[in-house]
Design a protein around this motif. Structure first.
Motif, PDB file in Angstrom:
ATOM      1  N   ARG A   4       0.672  -1.632   0.162  1.00 11.03           N
ATOM      2  CA  ARG A   4      -0.035  -0.126   0.064  1.00 11.03           C
ATOM      3  C   ARG A   4       0.889   1.127   0.093  1.00 11.03           C
ATOM      4  O   ARG A   4       0.308   1.938  -0.539  1.00 11.03           O
ATOM      5  CB  ARG A   4      -1.172   0.202   1.151  1.00 11.03           C
ATOM      6  CG  ARG A   4      -2.358  -1.186   1.056  1.00 11.03           C
ATOM      7  CD  ARG A   4      -3.047  -1.041   2.358  1.00 11.03           C
ATOM      8  NE  ARG A   4      -3.521   0.067   2.574  1.00 11.03           N
ATOM      9  CZ  ARG A   4      -4.402   0.010   3.226  1.00 11.03           C
ATOM     10  NH1 ARG A   4      -4.893  -0.243   4.279  1.00 11.03           N
ATOM     11  NH2 ARG A   4      -4.763   1.329   3.121  1.00 11.03           N
ATOM     12  N   LYS A   5       1.952   1.471   1.030  1.00 15.55           N
ATOM     13  CA  LYS A   5       3.217   2.604   1.250  1.00 15.55           C
ATOM     14  C   LYS A   5       3.107   2.843  -0.612  1.00 15.55           C
ATOM     15  O   LYS A   5       3.518   3.989  -0.950  1.00 15.55           O
ATOM     16  CB  LYS A   5       3.620   2.386   2.024  1.00 15.55           C
ATOM     17  CG  LYS A   5       3.349   2.480   3.415  1.00 15.55           C
ATOM     18  CD  LYS A   5       4.163   2.451   4.372  1.00 15.55           C
ATOM     19  CE  LYS A   5       4.110   2.474   5.644  1.00 15.55           C
ATOM     20  NZ  LYS A   5       4.849   2.342   6.864  1.00 15.55           N
ATOM     21  N   GLU A   6       3.723   1.897  -1.233  1.00 16.79           N
ATOM     22  CA  GLU A   6       4.546   1.941  -2.650  1.00 16.79           C
ATOM     23  C   GLU A   6       3.481   2.002  -3.641  1.00 16.79           C
ATOM     24  O   GLU A   6       3.523   3.045  -4.375  1.00 16.79           O
ATOM     25  CB  GLU A   6       4.927   0.560  -2.915  1.00 16.79           C
ATOM     26  CG  GLU A   6       5.904   0.227  -2.153  1.00 16.79           C
ATOM     27  CD  GLU A   6       5.964  -0.671  -0.946  1.00 16.79           C
ATOM     28  OE1 GLU A   6       6.469  -0.843  -0.422  1.00 16.79           O
ATOM     29  OE2 GLU A   6       4.612  -0.766  -0.363  1.00 16.79           O
ATOM     30  N   GLU A  62       0.974   4.289  -2.773  1.00 14.65           N
ATOM     31  CA  GLU A  62       0.369   5.494  -2.504  1.00 14.65           C
ATOM     32  C   GLU A  62       1.574   5.760  -3.610  1.00 14.65           C
ATOM     33  O   GLU A  62       1.451   7.855  -4.005  1.00 14.65           O
ATOM     34  CB  GLU A  62       0.073   5.556  -0.844  1.00 14.65           C
ATOM     35  CG  GLU A  62      -1.004   5.204  -0.536  1.00 14.65           C
ATOM     36  CD  GLU A  62      -2.308   6.005  -0.834  1.00 14.65           C
ATOM     37  OE1 GLU A  62      -2.027   7.040  -1.176  1.00 14.65           O
ATOM     38  OE2 GLU A  62      -2.997   5.372  -0.864  1.00 14.65           O
ATOM     39  N   ASP A  77       8.446   2.829  -6.985  1.00 13.58           N
ATOM     40  CA  ASP A  77       8.383   3.187  -5.638  1.00 13.58           C
ATOM     41  C   ASP A  77      10.088   3.194  -5.166  1.00 13.58           C
ATOM     42  O   ASP A  77      11.333   2.811  -5.618  1.00 13.58           O
ATOM     43  CB  ASP A  77       7.217   2.288  -5.016  1.00 13.58           C
ATOM     44  CG  ASP A  77       7.872   0.674  -4.985  1.00 13.58           C
ATOM     45  OD1 ASP A  77       8.894   0.597  -3.978  1.00 13.58           O
ATOM     46  OD2 ASP A  77       7.159   0.268  -5.553  1.00 13.58           O
ATOM     47  N   GLU A  93       8.718   7.133  -0.549  1.00 13.22           N
ATOM     48  CA  GLU A  93       7.836   7.576   0.074  1.00 13.22           C
ATOM     49  C   GLU A  93       6.591   8.600   0.448  1.00 13.22           C
ATOM     50  O   GLU A  93       7.602   9.818   1.059  1.00 13.22           O
ATOM     51  CB  GLU A  93       8.409   7.078   1.385  1.00 13.22           C
ATOM     52  CG  GLU A  93       7.325   6.033   2.550  1.00 13.22           C
ATOM     53  CD  GLU A  93       8.341   5.183   3.632  1.00 13.22           C
ATOM     54  OE1 GLU A  93       7.352   4.573   4.071  1.00 13.22           O
ATOM     55  OE2 GLU A  93       9.402   5.547   3.321  1.00 13.22           O
TER      56      GLU A  93
END
Length: 263
Positions: A83-85, A87, A239, A262
């Motif tokens: 999910r972080k990647e 985003e 990412d 990030e």
């Protein structure tokens, strides 16, 4: 023996025997150990089996919701991965979208993440084969949503097939944002579904620019059907998890690679 048939036999064997060594599967299918390891790595990523040192074991939930013959993550499960990647990638990609554009967003969870950032536009047209994305954007002010025609797939919440091909030949997008199951120098962008790959191939052909949104876990992997070569891509946004070694390989191959920070 094709990859799909081979992996089906691996899954059937593990279902019966619960575990197997690489050597065992290599002898069973009459292919090299390297081929078996490649299959096991892919099947492990797709949660069909669990790869172990020297072999693999069967996952009891492998076939609960995922059929090998039409394999696709359930959309909600895919959306939770990296999910972080996703985003970070979406935050980078949104800066490329301007008012009065017509863009294509595929049915991937990464493009869905990008779609959720589309607000504040006075006039923007979004073409998509993603059902969840179309429903989410239909009431957003300033956005016109066009859903491609085709066959509805339940597990991935997408529309596949070329029933909407006539639409794609008449509408030319400014940017096609696409993701993939695999990305490699040799095969470009690849997907498991040949039907979705056909659709994306036509979207790429009809777009002024194609930008791939690929998280670092998809690099150096290949799925069944290629739909875009490196030459078809104007940019690849990935990412912060991509290694310097991998980055250099793709840049040396001519890929316009953009790394998202990030968020």
């Amino acid at each position: 023996m094709m990859q799909l048939e081979r992996q089906k036999k691996i899954l059937d064997y593990l279902n019966k025997n619960r575990k197997a060594t690489t050597k065992e599967l290599s002898q069973l299918l009459d292919v090299s150990a390297t081929t078996i390891r490649t299959d096991l790595n892919q099947m492990d990523k797709e949660k069909l089996i669990t790869k172990t040192h020297g072999g693999a074991v069967y996952n009891d939930r492998s076939l609960d919701n995922i059929e090998l013959t039409g394999r696709a993550y359930i959309f909600d499960e895919r959306a939770l991965e990296n999910r972080k990647e996703k985003e970070a990638i979406a935050s980078k990609a949104i800066k490329l979208i301007k008012n009065h554009m017509c863009i294509y967003l595929d049915a991937s969870s990464t493009c869905y993440t990008l779609g959720m950032k589309l607000s504040g536009f006075t006039k923007l047209t979004v073409i998509t084969n993603g059902i969840n994305l179309a429903l989410a954007l239909k009431d957003v002010p300033g956005i016109t949503v066009i859903l491609t025609g085709g066959i509805v797939t339940s597990v991935s919440s997408s529309i596949e097939g070329l029933l909407g091909e006539d639409l794609l030949t008449k509408i030319h997008t400014d940017i096609a944002f696409v993701s993939a199951r695999g990305f490699s120098v040799e095969n470009g962008l690849t997907d498991f579904s040949i039907y979705e790959a056909d659709l994306k191939r036509r979207c790429v052909k009809s777009s002024a620019k194609t930008i791939a949104l690929i998280d670092h876990t998809k690099f150096n992997t290949t799925s069944i059907s290629s739909y875009a070569s490196l030459d078809d891509l104007n940019m690849v946004i990935t990412d912060f998890g991509l290694s310097e070694h991998t980055k250099s390989i793709y840049e040396n191959a001519g890929v316009n690679l953009v790394l998202a920070k990030e968020v």
